[in-house]
Design an enzyme around this catalytic site. Sequence first.
Site, PDB file in Angstrom:
ATOM      1  N   GLU A 158       0.457  -1.351   0.055  1.00 61.64           N
ATOM      2  CA  GLU A 158       0.072   0.017   0.098  1.00 61.64           C
ATOM      3  C   GLU A 158       0.736   1.837   0.012  1.00 61.64           C
ATOM      4  O   GLU A 158       0.832   1.852   0.945  1.00 61.64           O
ATOM      5  CB  GLU A 158      -0.926   0.366   1.244  1.00 61.64           C
ATOM      6  CG  GLU A 158      -2.304  -0.963   0.784  1.00 61.64           C
ATOM      7  CD  GLU A 158      -2.977  -0.901   2.313  1.00 61.64           C
ATOM      8  OE1 GLU A 158      -2.952  -0.470   3.563  1.00 61.64           O
ATOM      9  OE2 GLU A 158      -3.769  -1.794   1.941  1.00 61.64           O
ATOM     10  N   GLU A 313      -6.755  -7.887  -0.883  1.00 59.14           N
ATOM     11  CA  GLU A 313      -6.779  -7.937   0.193  1.00 59.14           C
ATOM     12  C   GLU A 313      -8.551  -6.903   0.407  1.00 59.14           C
ATOM     13  O   GLU A 313      -8.827  -7.050  -0.470  1.00 59.14           O
ATOM     14  CB  GLU A 313      -6.518  -6.957   1.605  1.00 59.14           C
ATOM     15  CG  GLU A 313      -5.091  -6.986   1.372  1.00 59.14           C
ATOM     16  CD  GLU A 313      -4.097  -5.908   2.544  1.00 59.14           C
ATOM     17  OE1 GLU A 313      -5.154  -5.537   3.324  1.00 59.14           O
ATOM     18  OE2 GLU A 313      -2.985  -5.851   2.779  1.00 59.14           O
TER      19      GLU A 313
END
EC number: 3.2.1.23
Length: 687
Positions: A158, A313
């Site tokens: 991320e 995710e």
Amino acid sequence: MANKFPPVSGKLPVMMHGADYNPDQWLHDPRVFEEDIRLMKLAGCNVMAVGIFSWAALEPSEGTFTFEWLDHVLDTFADNGIYAWLATPSGARPAWMSEKYTEVLRVEANRVRNLHGMRHNHCYTSPVYREKTAIMNGKLAERYGQHPAVIGWHISNEFGGDCHCDYCQEAFRQWLQAKYGSLEALNLAWWTSFWAHTYTDWEQVVSPAPHGENMVHGHNLDWRRFVSEQIANFCRHEIDAVRAANPDLPATTNMHMIDGLDYRVLAETIDVISWDAYPTWHEQKDDSQLASSFAFYHDLYRSLKQKPFLLMESTPSATNWQNVSKLKRPGMHRLSSLQAVAHGSDSVQYFQWRKSRGSSEKFHGAVVDHAGHENTRVFRDVADLGRTLADISEIVGTSTPSETAILFDWDNRWAVKDAAGPRNMGIHYEETVIAHHRAFWEQGVLTDIIGSSDDISSYKLIVAPMLYLCREETGRKLEAFVENGGVLVTTYWSGVVNESDLCHLGGFPGPLRKTLGLWAEEIEGLYDYDRNGISMAAGNPLGLAGTFEAHEICEIVHPEGAEVLGVYTDDFYAGRPALTLNRLGNGRAYHMATRLKGDFLGAFYRKVVDEAGIARVLNSDLPVGVTAQVRTDGDSDYVFLLNFGGEERSVALDNRSYSDLETGESASGEIVLPVNGVRILKRPAGI
């Protein structure tokens, strides 16, 4: 466009199903790993993302590497038919590095260097951090690049945030010098004569700061562009360090929502797009509004490379960081997971496999709860989905044939939010874009989310909500699109500034003026309690009748060849144009001068879709809260019917030949979808 793409990995040419896995948290108890292998197989999980935050376990002190535990994990995976996205651990460095090399720690916009801790707390420009990541990545690649369990590289985690240290300041100045060539050009592009902020030496140029310069919009915009390119450069640096050991291994990095950086820039550095989706399900009984917003994001990430992506995710149950962490109701895990597949994902993966015992995410949802066994509702949901994914692997690699596109540029988004007018209490750019997208989602029209530099020749309809930052070349491109027969829809607050955030002179909408056949004189922001409306002209070519509510923004426009389809109902500009149509060449361009609600958008886009000859997934109306999506390999279409409406719904199939993909049974007539229900149907290709 290709109808079917190769699988992400030839080692695993099926739907990927798995999770983030952190075996380094359990090295003190080998029994946990043994049990995890049994449970992974029981849940139908075939891939794990391993090592994302494992730097301290891999290099506990500088130059001392302990790969033995990871050897055991990957070897055991290979013995059990489980695969790994092997991560580079740069998302969080060990304490010894922060202590010895303070330059690796990020400096915030206030010019204060952070302490060690958190994650993503590093400088992307630091020579030391780049050196240390190259060493670590190189050793991982040398040791595991040819490992049979490894299917690809999960680069960091991320990416986001910015650093304002001296290294980054110097890199920013070099970036600006390469872009502008001279201070004179920079001063003109940033309009620094405002408030006497003209630069006379490159050393005077620094990043925006809360206690310094932050009111020069071109400056703010270029800083965000620089940060995006610097992060992409760092990602490329990481990939270069692992690539040599096995050039065939794909590299990805998990993206998360859209804040902070331009993901189109980052997408150029990686082989496959992956992203992390965490909807706040069940805020209301009807989940369709939330579902449509996440459909937009799925479409966005698929469109970055115009091929299947990976859901890297999601949570199998609840999160622990949202305002309220509600449990997924029965059926929602399957529904929300297959929503991602319907929009182009070739995987369903979770954060996390096993709940951490301590720290900030110890109550975040996981496949394996603290109870440590399979006898839980969440585990059963995951295992059931695993069986479904195994049954539908023929969908892997299939494409999404969109004829409609929504224009969404990151720098336009930044510029809109920085504009200081006309509605600083919230101009709601993203909400507006998503509202337009929802009108297509509700009627089962496939939609890409593209950038202004993308190829637009394959589309019949392009929607550009609030195209505030519009380059001259973008204006010419859209003009040619319409002249060649395309349909364009724009809104208020379009064609206002150029790529430097300087206002177009000569009247708005600047480069779109000829295409839209109008000019905009004024724009008014309304308070939340203010309302206006639009009254449709009798006999208008869309066949829309009546009045519709308008709110938040009203633009006063003058037609220059455009036909008036609807006028304002209230205020001093009542009777002035609020909806126009301009015919240019073989195409048409519509302009909404005010923000309109879902009832209008639904009715308007239903007419425009028919007018443009755009195919819907089903040749029948969809009930409220239900959407239809399709993927195709050119021979067969795979139709997903998804019910987010909070109540049982029935969907009428058209007269084509359908079968249930999982059971093989034929399907016709009415399909009943229970609450949170989803069906996957197969039919001969051709939507």
